[in-house]
Design an enzyme around this catalytic site. Structure first.
Site, mmCIF file in Angstrom:
data_model
loop_
_atom_site.group_PDB
_atom_site.id
_atom_site.type_symbol
_atom_site.label_atom_id
_atom_site.label_comp_id
_atom_site.label_asym_id
_atom_site.label_seq_id
_atom_site.Cartn_x
_atom_site.Cartn_y
_atom_site.Cartn_z
ATOM 1 N N SER A 189 114.935 74.522 67.497
ATOM 2 C CA SER A 189 114.069 74.900 68.622
ATOM 3 C C SER A 189 112.745 74.174 68.470
ATOM 4 O O SER A 189 112.281 73.928 67.344
ATOM 5 C CB SER A 189 113.817 76.406 68.614
ATOM 6 O OG SER A 189 112.739 76.721 69.485
ATOM 7 N N TYR B 72 110.621 83.439 64.134
ATOM 8 C CA TYR B 72 111.555 82.518 64.801
ATOM 9 C C TYR B 72 111.130 81.066 64.550
ATOM 10 O O TYR B 72 111.961 80.218 64.217
ATOM 11 C CB TYR B 72 111.588 82.834 66.298
ATOM 12 C CG TYR B 72 112.553 81.990 67.094
ATOM 13 C CD1 TYR B 72 113.933 82.174 66.973
ATOM 14 C CD2 TYR B 72 112.086 81.010 67.960
ATOM 15 C CE1 TYR B 72 114.814 81.397 67.710
ATOM 16 C CE2 TYR B 72 112.959 80.238 68.701
ATOM 17 C CZ TYR B 72 114.323 80.431 68.574
ATOM 18 O OH TYR B 72 115.208 79.664 69.301
HETATM 19 N N1 NAP Z 1 117.332 79.732 75.240
HETATM 20 C C1 NAP Z 1 116.325 79.002 74.747
HETATM 21 O O1 NAP Z 1 115.262 78.832 75.398
HETATM 22 C C2 NAP Z 1 116.462 78.310 73.428
HETATM 23 C C3 NAP Z 1 115.516 77.318 73.118
HETATM 24 C C4 NAP Z 1 115.613 76.660 71.903
HETATM 25 C C5 NAP Z 1 116.635 76.965 71.023
HETATM 26 N N2 NAP Z 1 117.538 77.933 71.336
HETATM 27 C C6 NAP Z 1 118.581 78.230 70.359
HETATM 28 O O2 NAP Z 1 119.838 77.959 70.932
HETATM 29 C C7 NAP Z 1 120.835 78.766 70.302
HETATM 30 C C8 NAP Z 1 121.665 79.438 71.377
HETATM 31 O O3 NAP Z 1 120.827 80.305 72.118
HETATM 32 P P1 NAP Z 1 121.104 80.657 73.646
HETATM 33 O O4 NAP Z 1 119.884 80.313 74.402
HETATM 34 O O5 NAP Z 1 122.405 80.097 74.074
HETATM 35 O O6 NAP Z 1 121.133 82.248 73.535
HETATM 36 P P2 NAP Z 1 122.265 83.305 73.946
HETATM 37 O O7 NAP Z 1 122.765 83.006 75.320
HETATM 38 O O8 NAP Z 1 121.671 84.630 73.682
HETATM 39 O O9 NAP Z 1 123.451 83.018 72.905
HETATM 40 C C9 NAP Z 1 123.320 83.358 71.549
HETATM 41 C C10 NAP Z 1 124.669 83.245 70.892
HETATM 42 O O10 NAP Z 1 124.532 83.571 69.508
HETATM 43 C C11 NAP Z 1 125.526 84.536 69.180
HETATM 44 N N3 NAP Z 1 125.100 85.414 68.098
HETATM 45 C C12 NAP Z 1 123.962 86.144 68.007
HETATM 46 N N4 NAP Z 1 123.958 86.871 66.888
HETATM 47 C C13 NAP Z 1 125.137 86.614 66.260
HETATM 48 C C14 NAP Z 1 125.724 87.077 65.058
HETATM 49 N N5 NAP Z 1 125.108 87.977 64.259
HETATM 50 N N6 NAP Z 1 126.960 86.607 64.715
HETATM 51 C C15 NAP Z 1 127.601 85.719 65.506
HETATM 52 N N7 NAP Z 1 127.081 85.245 66.659
HETATM 53 C C16 NAP Z 1 125.866 85.689 67.031
HETATM 54 C C17 NAP Z 1 125.715 85.333 70.460
HETATM 55 O O11 NAP Z 1 126.943 86.050 70.403
HETATM 56 P P3 NAP Z 1 127.153 87.379 71.326
HETATM 57 O O12 NAP Z 1 126.703 87.009 72.705
HETATM 58 O O13 NAP Z 1 128.610 87.583 71.278
HETATM 59 O O14 NAP Z 1 126.304 88.436 70.718
HETATM 60 C C18 NAP Z 1 125.699 84.210 71.486
HETATM 61 O O15 NAP Z 1 126.946 83.586 71.559
HETATM 62 C C19 NAP Z 1 120.078 79.733 69.394
HETATM 63 O O16 NAP Z 1 120.125 79.248 68.071
HETATM 64 C C20 NAP Z 1 118.657 79.681 69.913
HETATM 65 O O17 NAP Z 1 117.726 79.953 68.895
HETATM 66 C C21 NAP Z 1 117.483 78.616 72.529
#
Ligand code: NAP
Length: 282
Positions: free
Chosen positions: A168, A181
């Site tokens: 991130s 984070y």
């Molecule tokens: N959205 C943003 O603005 C953003 C920006 C920069 C980086 N990121 C990074 O991108 C990645 C994906 O995020 P996203 O935006 O796609 O968020 P998201 O839609 O909330 O997806 C998060 C994913 O992580 C899984 N997860 C969470 N806790 C877990 C656990 N204990 N064991 C196994 N799986 C787990 C969730 O599974 P369940 O849904 O089944 O719980 C879901 O599939 C993350 O690493 C986040 O830090 C996001």
């Protein structure tokens, strides 16, 4: 679709890797001409991970295992992309090993690991409950390290493979009220660099993908919406495109959108100036 162990095309490298050739600063040489094989995507039940799974499926030739916690949402994505699903909480003991065994059984030795699983938390650090600190560190950092630790030996044994870590921009520039984070994402970036150095003499590459703000359920789940007007959120498909492009080209580090590397470079090159600007403009 059945998921018998997949062993086709094992003689040829299927993803670009560093190999023993000298590596450029942000890109490793592309030895491969075709991109297919077996892949594990974590965090695939939602957001960026689900978009990555769909992107790989659209390319064709990828035999995938998807991980996420929620079985209903994970199975829905897996059915869309003809992948095998392994619903599990990655923070539970030994899940990394069980996941690795499942991948080997279902699709064979992994050519590609895309580690997307992650959670956020926003607010004053002093108000952050201990359980939230532990969850962010456990999901975003520790579980990723444990999964990578399981898969790297299988890749180095075959002298081929690529690990993609979703970081991130918070880890590159440090974001106010996202102290833990920011810290774990910074750690992930340093881990990516250190592991890449370690694997340089092997055929295994490491890519660090660094998104800014992405339009996913991430913000709703952390309980604090994204309210700033800038930077504007990008679609998860844009991150998935960047992941695929990085895999194809053997890139070491990719910002999404690309202009985000500028604040990261200002912070690295002129930290005092960056701190002044960040304090002044947030
Ligand atoms: N959205 C943003 O603005 C953003 C920006 C920069 C980086 N990121 C990074 O991108 C990645 C994906 O995020 P996203 O935006 O796609 O968020 P998201 O839609 O909330 O997806 C998060 C994913 O992580 C899984 N997860 C969470 N806790 C877990 C656990 N204990 N064991 C196994 N799986 C787990 C969730 O599974 P369940 O849904 O089944 O719980 C879901 O599939 C993350 O690493 C986040 O830090 C996001």
């Amino acid at each position: 679709m059945s998921h018998a162990p997949y062993h086709a095309d094992r003689a040829a490298p299927v993803v670009p890797t560093a190999g023993s050739a000298p590596a450029a600063h942000t890109r490793t040489p592309n030895r491969a001409t075709r991109f297919r094989g077996s892949a594990l995507v974590t965090g695939a039940s939602s957001g960026i991970g689900a978009a990555v799974a769909r992107r790989l499926a659209a390319e064709g030739g990828w035999h995938m295992v998807l991980n996420g916690r929620d079985p209903t949402r994970l199975n829905r994505v897996a059915a869309q992309v003809s992948a095998a699903a392994f619903p599990a909480d990655l923070t539970r003991p030994h899940t990394d090993r069980r996941l690795c065994d499942f991948v080997l059984d279902q699709v064979g030795r992994p050519d590609l690991l895309v580690a997307c699983a992650g959670v956020g938390w926003a607010g004053d650090f002093t108000a952050m409950p201990a359980s939230a600190i532990e969850e962010v560190v456990a999901v975003d950092l520790l579980s990723t390290l444990h999964v990578v630790r399981q898969f790297v030996p299988h890749m180095t044994e075959a002298d081929s493979g690529r690990i993609v870590l979703i970081g991130s921009v918070a880890g590159s520039v440090a974001v106010r009220e996202e102290a833990v984070y920011s810290a774990v994402k910074a750690a992930l970036g340093v881990f990516a660099d250190a592991l890449r150095y370690e694997l340089r003499a092997t055929g295994v590459g490491v890519t660090h993908v660094i998104p800014g703000v992405v339009d996913t359920p991430f913000f709703a789940r952390r309980g604090v919406p994204y309210l700033r007007s800038h930077p504007r959120p990008v679609a998860p498909e844009r991150v998935a495109d960047a992941v695929w492009s990085a895999v194809r080209r053997g890139r070491d580090e990719v910002y999404v959108p690309g202009w985000l590397r500028l604040p990261a470079r200002v912070r690295g090159g002129a930290p005092g100036l960056y701190r002044c600007l960040a304090t002044r403009f947030g």
